[in-house]
Design a protein around this motif. Structure first.
Motif, PDB file in Angstrom:
ATOM      1  N   ASN A 134       0.830  -1.210   0.000  1.00  0.00           N
ATOM      2  CA  ASN A 134       0.000   0.000   0.000  1.00  0.00           C
ATOM      3  C   ASN A 134       0.863   1.258   0.000  1.00  0.00           C
ATOM      4  OD1 ASN A 134      -3.162  -0.246   0.349  1.00  0.00           O
ATOM      5  ND2 ASN A 134      -2.240  -2.049   1.283  1.00  0.00           N
ATOM      6  N   ILE A 135       1.950   1.249   0.798  1.00  0.00           N
ATOM      7  CA  ILE A 135       2.880   2.382   0.772  1.00  0.00           C
ATOM      8  C   ILE A 135       3.447   2.544  -0.644  1.00  0.00           C
ATOM      9  CG2 ILE A 135       5.147   3.193   1.553  1.00  0.00           C
ATOM     10  CD1 ILE A 135       4.539   1.914   4.259  1.00  0.00           C
ATOM     11  N   GLY A 136       3.802   1.423  -1.258  1.00  0.00           N
ATOM     12  CA  GLY A 136       4.355   1.460  -2.601  1.00  0.00           C
ATOM     13  C   GLY A 136       3.383   2.035  -3.605  1.00  0.00           C
ATOM     14  N   GLN A 137       2.099   1.637  -3.526  1.00  0.00           N
ATOM     15  CA  GLN A 137       1.132   2.142  -4.498  1.00  0.00           C
ATOM     16  C   GLN A 137       0.846   3.631  -4.285  1.00  0.00           C
ATOM     17  OE1 GLN A 137      -2.807   0.412  -4.518  1.00  0.00           O
ATOM     18  NE2 GLN A 137      -3.045   0.875  -6.704  1.00  0.00           N
ATOM     19  N   ILE A 138       0.716   4.038  -3.017  1.00  0.00           N
ATOM     20  CA  ILE A 138       0.485   5.458  -2.727  1.00  0.00           C
ATOM     21  C   ILE A 138       1.662   6.307  -3.199  1.00  0.00           C
ATOM     22  CG2 ILE A 138       0.218   7.147  -0.856  1.00  0.00           C
ATOM     23  CD1 ILE A 138      -1.303   4.899   0.687  1.00  0.00           C
ATOM     24  N   ALA A 139       2.891   5.819  -2.939  1.00  0.00           N
ATOM     25  CA  ALA A 139       4.085   6.546  -3.377  1.00  0.00           C
ATOM     26  C   ALA A 139       4.129   6.635  -4.897  1.00  0.00           C
ATOM     27  CB  ALA A 139       5.341   5.855  -2.851  1.00  0.00           C
ATOM     28  N   TYR A 140       3.784   5.536  -5.568  1.00  0.00           N
ATOM     29  CA  TYR A 140       3.770   5.526  -7.031  1.00  0.00           C
ATOM     30  C   TYR A 140       2.755   6.525  -7.580  1.00  0.00           C
ATOM     31  CZ  TYR A 140       1.584   4.154 -11.412  1.00  0.00           C
ATOM     32  OH  TYR A 140       0.989   4.181 -12.647  1.00  0.00           O
ATOM     33  N   GLY A 190       5.199  13.753 -11.868  1.00  0.00           N
ATOM     34  CA  GLY A 190       6.235  13.494 -12.857  1.00  0.00           C
ATOM     35  C   GLY A 190       7.582  13.130 -12.267  1.00  0.00           C
ATOM     36  N   ILE A 191       7.596  12.441 -11.122  1.00  0.00           N
ATOM     37  CA  ILE A 191       8.834  12.069 -10.431  1.00  0.00           C
ATOM     38  C   ILE A 191       9.249  10.659 -10.847  1.00  0.00           C
ATOM     39  CG2 ILE A 191       9.815  11.546  -8.159  1.00  0.00           C
ATOM     40  CD1 ILE A 191       7.938  13.755  -7.051  1.00  0.00           C
ATOM     41  N   ARG A 192      10.538  10.466 -11.064  1.00  0.00           N
ATOM     42  CA  ARG A 192      11.030   9.159 -11.514  1.00  0.00           C
ATOM     43  C   ARG A 192      11.838   8.422 -10.446  1.00  0.00           C
ATOM     44  NH1 ARG A 192       7.502   9.322 -14.083  1.00  0.00           N
ATOM     45  NH2 ARG A 192       7.224   9.590 -16.340  1.00  0.00           N
ATOM     46  N   ARG A 193      12.105   9.056  -9.329  1.00  0.00           N
ATOM     47  CA  ARG A 193      12.850   8.399  -8.249  1.00  0.00           C
ATOM     48  C   ARG A 193      12.146   8.678  -6.920  1.00  0.00           C
ATOM     49  NH1 ARG A 193      18.860  10.551  -9.155  1.00  0.00           N
ATOM     50  NH2 ARG A 193      17.669  12.453  -9.481  1.00  0.00           N
ATOM     51  N   ILE A 194      11.894   7.628  -6.158  1.00  0.00           N
ATOM     52  CA  ILE A 194      11.237   7.758  -4.854  1.00  0.00           C
ATOM     53  C   ILE A 194      12.210   7.290  -3.783  1.00  0.00           C
ATOM     54  CG2 ILE A 194       9.257   7.091  -3.439  1.00  0.00           C
ATOM     55  CD1 ILE A 194       7.774   6.400  -6.012  1.00  0.00           C
ATOM     56  N   TYR A 195      12.484   8.165  -2.808  1.00  0.00           N
ATOM     57  CA  TYR A 195      13.399   7.823  -1.713  1.00  0.00           C
ATOM     58  C   TYR A 195      12.593   7.427  -0.476  1.00  0.00           C
ATOM     59  CZ  TYR A 195      17.078   9.944  -4.522  1.00  0.00           C
ATOM     60  OH  TYR A 195      17.960  10.238  -5.529  1.00  0.00           O
ATOM     61  N   PHE A 196      12.927   6.282   0.093  1.00  0.00           N
ATOM     62  CA  PHE A 196      12.247   5.786   1.288  1.00  0.00           C
ATOM     63  C   PHE A 196      13.192   5.808   2.482  1.00  0.00           C
ATOM     64  CE2 PHE A 196       9.912   3.798  -2.192  1.00  0.00           C
ATOM     65  CZ  PHE A 196       8.596   3.982  -1.802  1.00  0.00           C
ATOM     66  N   GLY A 197      12.680   6.106   3.642  1.00  0.00           N
ATOM     67  CA  GLY A 197      13.455   6.066   4.871  1.00  0.00           C
ATOM     68  C   GLY A 197      12.526   5.841   6.050  1.00  0.00           C
ATOM     69  N   ALA A 204       6.846  -3.371  -5.616  1.00  0.00           N
ATOM     70  CA  ALA A 204       5.582  -2.666  -5.807  1.00  0.00           C
ATOM     71  C   ALA A 204       5.748  -1.478  -6.745  1.00  0.00           C
ATOM     72  CB  ALA A 204       5.034  -2.200  -4.455  1.00  0.00           C
ATOM     73  N   ILE A 205       6.799  -0.672  -6.524  1.00  0.00           N
ATOM     74  CA  ILE A 205       7.035   0.499  -7.372  1.00  0.00           C
ATOM     75  C   ILE A 205       7.308   0.061  -8.805  1.00  0.00           C
ATOM     76  CG2 ILE A 205       8.571   2.451  -7.810  1.00  0.00           C
ATOM     77  CD1 ILE A 205       6.726   2.853  -5.414  1.00  0.00           C
ATOM     78  N   ASP A 206       8.111  -0.980  -8.969  1.00  0.00           N
ATOM     79  CA  ASP A 206       8.433  -1.466 -10.308  1.00  0.00           C
ATOM     80  C   ASP A 206       7.177  -2.011 -10.993  1.00  0.00           C
ATOM     81  OD1 ASP A 206      10.637  -2.277 -12.285  1.00  0.00           O
ATOM     82  OD2 ASP A 206       9.612  -4.188 -11.964  1.00  0.00           O
ATOM     83  N   PHE A 207       6.331  -2.711 -10.241  1.00  0.00           N
ATOM     84  CA  PHE A 207       5.117  -3.306 -10.811  1.00  0.00           C
ATOM     85  C   PHE A 207       4.132  -2.230 -11.248  1.00  0.00           C
ATOM     86  CE2 PHE A 207       0.726  -4.764 -10.298  1.00  0.00           C
ATOM     87  CZ  PHE A 207       0.720  -5.867 -11.136  1.00  0.00           C
ATOM     88  N   GLY A 230       8.197  -0.382 -14.454  1.00  0.00           N
ATOM     89  CA  GLY A 230       9.633  -0.181 -14.547  1.00  0.00           C
ATOM     90  C   GLY A 230      10.076   1.237 -14.824  1.00  0.00           C
ATOM     91  N   MET A 231       9.163   2.196 -14.848  1.00  0.00           N
ATOM     92  CA  MET A 231       9.506   3.578 -15.182  1.00  0.00           C
ATOM     93  C   MET A 231       9.959   4.396 -13.973  1.00  0.00           C
ATOM     94  SD  MET A 231       9.223   3.602 -18.395  1.00  0.00           S
ATOM     95  CE  MET A 231       9.415   5.358 -18.688  1.00  0.00           C
ATOM     96  N   ILE A 232       9.662   3.930 -12.748  1.00  0.00           N
ATOM     97  CA  ILE A 232      10.012   4.664 -11.535  1.00  0.00           C
ATOM     98  C   ILE A 232      10.879   3.762 -10.658  1.00  0.00           C
ATOM     99  CG2 ILE A 232       9.124   5.830  -9.466  1.00  0.00           C
ATOM    100  CD1 ILE A 232       6.614   6.511 -11.028  1.00  0.00           C
ATOM    101  N   SER A 233      11.892   4.346 -10.011  1.00  0.00           N
ATOM    102  CA  SER A 233      12.807   3.581  -9.167  1.00  0.00           C
ATOM    103  C   SER A 233      12.540   3.847  -7.696  1.00  0.00           C
ATOM    104  CB  SER A 233      14.260   3.961  -9.477  1.00  0.00           C
ATOM    105  OG  SER A 233      14.573   3.711 -10.823  1.00  0.00           O
ATOM    106  N   ALA A 234      12.616   2.795  -6.890  1.00  0.00           N
ATOM    107  CA  ALA A 234      12.549   2.924  -5.428  1.00  0.00           C
ATOM    108  C   ALA A 234      13.974   2.934  -4.895  1.00  0.00           C
ATOM    109  CB  ALA A 234      11.758   1.765  -4.830  1.00  0.00           C
TER     110      ALA A 234
END
Length: 474
Positions: free
Chosen positions: A64-70, A77-84, A101-104, A108-112
């Motif tokens: 769920n965190i992954g889908q919300i972040a995506y 229009g962000i291509r990189r998501i930083y998690f901490g 999750a982000i890749d799915f 594959g267009m956004i990186s975690a």
């Protein structure tokens, strides 16, 4: 608890519904269809434990965190998501789930991406803010030193570890001409088991061989009492081997595993035991010998009939010179005994022109079009810089270019440093008027690259070099 759990005993999987993959929309049989849905569906009769429930919950929250972040990244229009955060820190399973999750969701267009030392993010930000204040010097950059590494907080298994943060003297900057995105490492050793095993074994053998070279006095200065401390070298070999063995068992322990990373770790371990420049005497010895051969080297190329012939010969010398590398286990014996010279190095080279970006086409273009400013990243001392790089730089200045030679800011292997290179260029200029004129007129410059390791990262260069590089067309 989550490590021993099996979420498939709790969740309803795509395979529970269709019996196989649902290829129409790209779902595998192992994808989760409904969190804990398997418990309530009649006929599945799933038996589960508390550990299975814990793993299911972990996947639910992470997905769920992954889908919300995506969705937010897509919106802006962000291509990189930083998690901490503590939910992630030292938990490889959580990081894997978020990455998947982000890749799915993004196809594959956004990186975690995950922050190292994120527990100190606020303190680091405060430091950088203070460093950037008008009354202070400009903000600095950091490197991570793994010579003394500790397991990440919460990671009892030691899968991930943190090194110390080393502060650089200046804020390192990227090469202005650098095309983005840029990745300085071409091989992921964590993913490629064959390459990983080969590199780790080679570098461990290299560290042991270094002990032998010191014991035989091959790295000591001649006619002096300067000796490389064999006790410290043995301590380095033991320390470095321990790190390499750990990386063999846990490739991602120190983050991304790359050739650049393990070579940088080698230099960190040398400095940790108090060894600054183990090849200092060798560099002086080889450079002195190469400087004697320098006049004859340039005379031979000057005698060639056309500029194109001279350019091709100089490119060949530069390639051969790069073989004089004390980091290469296969060459250490020949270098120690003096059995390798430039002519023999050229004889050993066999290559396809296409794999070297076609030197013929380059020579033709360089002669026809010319260059205004050339930036050259210099590697090894001795024959490499004196008989390979300097004659090529000399020729380019004769063709009207300004040439900037970028050398290491600090010793690594037998790489030439900025201070050493200034002395070398000065000595060569004493016996060559063309070089002397280029140096006096500011058409030949030496600058620190900002690198303290054997491999260059074009995102992290000395600000002085970046300023000089702005007008470079080669």
């Amino acid at each position: 608890t989550t490590k021993s759990g099996d979420n498939t005993k709790v969740d309803m999987m795509v395979g529970d519904i269709y019996g196989t993959n649902y290829d129409k929309i790209g779902l595998k049989a192992t994808n989760i269809a409904a969190t804990m849905g398997g418990v309530y569906r009649k006929g599945l009769d799933k038996q589960y434990s508390d550990a299975d429930i814990a793993r299911s919950l972990l996947y639910m929250v992470s997905n769920n965190i992954g889908q919300i972040a995506y969705l937010n990244a897509q919106l802006h229009g962000i291509r990189r998501i930083y998690f901490g955060g503590y939910f992630i820190r030292g938990h490889p399973l959580t990081m894997h789930t978020l990455s998947y999750a982000i890749d799915f969701w993004s196809k594959g267009m956004i990186s975690a991406l995950f922050l190292r030392h994120e527990g100190f993010l606020g303190a680091t930000g405060a430091l950088l803010r203070g460093e950037a204040a008008p009354t202070r010097r400009r903000a600095c950059s950091f490197t991570e030193n793994f010579s003394v590494a500790e397991p990440a907080a919460g990671d009892a298994s030691g899968v991930s570890a943190l090194g110390m943060l080393d502060q650089q003297a200046d804020r390192l900057e990227r090469l202005p001409q650098l095309a983005m995105p840029y990745v300085p490492d071409t091989v992921d050793l964590a993913a490629d088991e064959g390459q990983r095993s080969a590199w780790l074994a080679t570098l461990e053998r290299n560290a042991h061989e270094l002990v032998g070279l010191v014991e035989r006095g091959a790295l000591d200065a001649e006619s002096s009492e300067v000796r490389v401390d064999v006790v410290k070298v043995r301590a380095f070999s033991t320390l470095y081997a321990r790190h390499l063995q750990r990386l063999g068992a846990q490739p991602l322990a120190y983050g991304a595993l790359t050739v650049r990373g393990i070579l940088g770790l080698r230099e960190q371990c040398l400095r940790e035991v108090g060894l600054g420049d183990v090849f200092a005497a060798v560099k002086r010895r080889e450079t002195a010998a190469a400087l004697i051969a320098f006049p004859q080297c340039v005379a031979l190329t000057d005698a060639l009939p056309t500029p194109r012939d001279r350019m091709l010969a100089l490119l060949g010398n530069a390639l051969a010179g790069n073989m004089f590398d004390w980091g290469a286990s296969e060459l250490q014996g020949a270098l120690a005994s003096g059995a390798l010279d430039l002519a023999k190095a050229r004889e050993q080279i066999s290559y396809s022109p296409q794999r070297l970006n076609n030197p013929d086409a380059f020579a033709n273009h360089a002669i026809a079009q010319g260059y205004k400013k050339v930036l050259v990243f210099v590697d090894n001392s001795g024959a490499d810089v004196v008989l390979g790089v300097l004659p090529l730089a000399r020729f380019l200045t004769q063709m009207g270019a300004t040439v900037v030679l970028a050398a290491n800011s600090r010793p690594a292997l037998n790489d030439v440093t900025e201070e050493e290179l200034k002395d070398i260029v000065g000595e060569a200029a004493l016996v060559d008027k063309s070089l002397a004129d280029a140096l006096a007129e500011g058409r030949l410059l030496v600058c620190a690259s900002g690198s303290t390791d054997p491999c260059v990262d074009l995102r992290r260069l000395d600000p002085r070099l970046v300023a000089l590089a702005h007008a470079a067309d080669l």
